[in-house]
Design a protein around this motif. Structure first.
Motif, PDB file in Angstrom:
ATOM      1  N   THR A 154       1.052  -1.207  -0.040  1.00 30.94           N
ATOM      2  CA  THR A 154      -0.045  -0.044  -0.067  1.00 30.94           C
ATOM      3  C   THR A 154       0.940   1.335  -0.021  1.00 30.94           C
ATOM      4  O   THR A 154       0.791   2.143  -0.899  1.00 30.94           O
ATOM      5  CB  THR A 154      -1.059  -0.032   1.419  1.00 30.94           C
ATOM      6  OG1 THR A 154      -1.587  -1.358   1.205  1.00 30.94           O
ATOM      7  CG2 THR A 154      -1.908   1.245   1.099  1.00 30.94           C
TER       8      THR A 154
ATOM      9  N   TYR B  54      -5.505  -3.540  -1.568  1.00 33.42           N
ATOM     10  CA  TYR B  54      -4.153  -3.845  -0.879  1.00 33.42           C
ATOM     11  C   TYR B  54      -4.162  -3.502   0.581  1.00 33.42           C
ATOM     12  O   TYR B  54      -3.509  -3.812   1.353  1.00 33.42           O
ATOM     13  CB  TYR B  54      -3.088  -2.968  -1.736  1.00 33.42           C
ATOM     14  CG  TYR B  54      -2.964  -3.098  -3.219  1.00 33.42           C
ATOM     15  CD1 TYR B  54      -3.463  -4.413  -3.691  1.00 33.42           C
ATOM     16  CD2 TYR B  54      -2.668  -1.932  -3.912  1.00 33.42           C
ATOM     17  CE1 TYR B  54      -3.334  -4.423  -5.038  1.00 33.42           C
ATOM     18  CE2 TYR B  54      -2.512  -2.109  -5.315  1.00 33.42           C
ATOM     19  CZ  TYR B  54      -2.745  -3.294  -5.881  1.00 33.42           C
ATOM     20  OH  TYR B  54      -2.646  -3.378  -6.974  1.00 33.42           O
TER      21      TYR B  54
ATOM     22  N   GLU C 146      -4.999  -2.458   4.471  1.00 36.49           N
ATOM     23  CA  GLU C 146      -5.490  -3.059   5.787  1.00 36.49           C
ATOM     24  C   GLU C 146      -6.661  -2.363   6.039  1.00 36.49           C
ATOM     25  O   GLU C 146      -7.022  -1.396   5.563  1.00 36.49           O
ATOM     26  CB  GLU C 146      -4.517  -2.983   7.078  1.00 36.49           C
ATOM     27  CG  GLU C 146      -3.183  -3.720   6.806  1.00 36.49           C
ATOM     28  CD  GLU C 146      -3.177  -4.996   6.629  1.00 36.49           C
ATOM     29  OE1 GLU C 146      -3.475  -5.733   7.451  1.00 36.49           O
ATOM     30  OE2 GLU C 146      -2.621  -5.605   5.498  1.00 36.49           O
TER      31      GLU C 146
ATOM     32  N   ASP D  11       2.285  -2.549   9.857  1.00 31.63           N
ATOM     33  CA  ASP D  11       2.216  -3.676   8.835  1.00 31.63           C
ATOM     34  C   ASP D  11       3.697  -4.058   8.660  1.00 31.63           C
ATOM     35  O   ASP D  11       4.127  -5.344   8.679  1.00 31.63           O
ATOM     36  CB  ASP D  11       1.493  -3.571   7.753  1.00 31.63           C
ATOM     37  CG  ASP D  11       1.298  -4.754   6.768  1.00 31.63           C
ATOM     38  OD1 ASP D  11       0.637  -5.755   7.373  1.00 31.63           O
ATOM     39  OD2 ASP D  11       1.862  -4.739   5.691  1.00 31.63           O
TER      40      ASP D  11
ATOM     41  N   GLY E   3       3.243  -7.761  -3.555  1.00 30.53           N
ATOM     42  CA  GLY E   3       3.126  -8.007  -2.178  1.00 30.53           C
ATOM     43  C   GLY E   3       1.897  -8.107  -1.287  1.00 30.53           C
ATOM     44  O   GLY E   3       1.777  -8.202  -0.126  1.00 30.53           O
TER      45      GLY E   3
HETATM   46  N1  HSE Z   1      -2.032  -4.111   3.669  1.00 29.14           N
HETATM   47  C1  HSE Z   1      -0.778  -4.953   3.185  1.00 29.14           C
HETATM   48  C2  HSE Z   1       0.052  -4.404   2.232  1.00 29.14           C
HETATM   49  C3  HSE Z   1      -1.085  -6.221   2.692  1.00 29.14           C
HETATM   50  O1  HSE Z   1      -0.267  -3.259   1.750  1.00 29.14           O
HETATM   51  O2  HSE Z   1       1.317  -4.911   1.907  1.00 29.14           O
HETATM   52  C4  HSE Z   1      -0.228  -7.360   2.565  1.00 29.14           C
HETATM   53  O3  HSE Z   1       0.229  -7.734   3.709  1.00 29.14           O
END
Ligand code: HSE
Length: 416
Positions: free
Chosen positions: A156, A183, A185, A196, A296
């Motif tokens: 993200t 993507y 959270e 994250d 990712g």
């Molecule tokens: N929110 C996380 C990211 C999702 O953007 O990488 C994958 O773990």
């Protein structure tokens, strides 16, 4: 027949189910046996789903089926995921999870429970989405003495930073787009404020150095302060601003994990890893450097890693392949950010003539015993690749401010 269950039918869980049915013949070939997705656990109702008859709201239904050998958890969050997986392991069921929050908080406990029951606890999807990094790190690269790991571990924020640079998009608009792509959270602060990426570097650090590193011990700074001006100034200085999660081994034997925006010079492959792509650089005494890159985040990239683990766990039921680390009972082996030595990217609050900027920075460096050989400057920013400790960095910033070159923003520089 190998039977498995999926916990959670959100983005990742539904991706696992769809991927299994889409590629079932190939998956069964790899697993060496027919496979059956027997249950999907979710508290919500999905009456119109083609898999409607597989849904259950109770873990007991799954545990009561003695043919289940693997459960894939894609629920997210620490609880009830942790309790559910502990119960699976206690019932001799191997577990697979995409849940980085869970592994970063409870990995040592889950791994110990798995070992006690001769089961596996796999979590390839928890770091780097589609990128194979967990298994290579603890198996293919097991002979190495690791000195550092660097990663772009959050899709993200990488997407947001890239959109800011290439499309001049504002932070808020870029975040909204990342959320639309699925993507982000559930709570965007987990991405934007670096939590994250912090959980993911905790997992890699624990794996590489054998002791559980908890998120609370890790210096974590997100990308909220990064402006369009920073992105443009970095580009003008032949680099890119990236949210880098890293862990380095210090000379005193401690490790220094951190998450923060860094200036990455274009000579380093990481500077060109854009959009939702992640990248991990592993440094070891035998390999020098190895890079792993791929998508990712996202439904199917993450499902790919989960399903790979399900196949592996199904094939090797009751043969322990799980990586292993322990809770050292202390975090004394983890150093704070003050131990970091790095170069500096500085963006100034006022524009000036590029030569004036160069001269001012050069004098500030020389006054602090730092070479200006690799210094480069533009009208509003400079990059100093030479490594300095925190005290010297502060002294350089003060010397520059005294000359009328106040820093609007500065960040550490990653090695080329
Ligand atoms: N929110 C996380 C990211 C999702 O953007 O990488 C994958 O773990």
């Amino acid at each position: 027949m190998k039977k498995f269950a999926v916990l959670g039918f959100g983005t990742v869980g539904s991706g696992v189910v769809e991927l299994f049915y889409r590629n079932r013949a190939k998956i069964e070939e790899k697993a060496g046996a027919p496979m059956e997705l027997a249950y999907i656990l979710d508290l919500r109702d999905f009456p119109d789903s083609p898999y409607a008859e597989k849904f259950t709201k109770s873990l007991d239904t799954i545990l009561a089926d003695k043919d289940i050998t693997v459960v894939a958890e894609c629920m997210g969050g620490v609880e009830p995921a942790f309790s559910y997986l502990m119960r699976c392991l206690q019932n001799d069921i191997s577990v697979v999870t995409s849940n980085k929050e869970l592994i970063a908080a409870k990995g040592a406990e889950l791994l110990a429970e798995a070992k006690a029951h001769s089961c596996n606890c796999f979590f390839e999807a928890s770091v780097g989405g589609a990128i194979p990094i967990i298994r290579p790190l603890h198996r293919c690269l097991a002979a190495n003495d690791f000195s550092a790991i660097y990663g772009i571990l959050n899709g993200t924020t990488n997407y947001i930073l890239n959109k800011m640079l290439t499309d001049g998009m504002t932070f808020a608009d870029a975040l909204a787009k990342a959320q639309k792509h699925g993507y982000a959270e559930r709570e965007p602060s987990a991405d934007v404020d670096g939590h994250d990426a912090c959980r993911k570097i905790c997992i890699l650090a624990s794996l590489a150095f054998g002791k559980h590193v908890y998120p609370e011990s890790v210096y974590t700074k997100g990308i909220r302060e990064i402006s369009l001006e920073d992105a443009a100034a970095a580009d003008a200085l032949d680099g890119a601003v990236k949210l880098i999660a890293s862990v380095t081994r210090l000379a005193d034997g401690r490790i220094l994990p951190a998450v923060m925006p860094m200036f990455v010079p274009h000579e380093n492959l990481m500077s060109r890893v854009d959009g939702v792509f992640n990248c991990v650089e592993v440094c070891g005494d035998a390999i020098d450097r190895a890079y792993f890159t791929g998508r990712g985040a996202g439904k199917f990239p993450t499902a790919s890693a989960v399903m790979g683990d399900v196949i592996e766990a199904s094939k090797h039921h009751k043969t322990v392949f799980s990586q292993y680390w322990t809770d050292a009972g202390t975090q004394d082996f983890v150093a704070g950010i003050d131990a970091l030595e790095s170069g500096m990217f500085i963006r100034f609050s006022e524009d000036a003539d590029a030569e004036q900027v160069f001269t001012a920075v050069s004098e500030a460096l020389q006054a602090n015993g730092i070479s200006d050989d690799t210094l480069s400057a533009t009208t509003n920013a400079c990059v100093i690749p030479e490594k300095m400790n925190r005290t010297t960095q502060d002294a350089v910033l003060k010397a520059l401010a005294d000359k009328g070159f106040a820093a609007a923003h500065w960040m550490p520089v990653m090695d080329a």
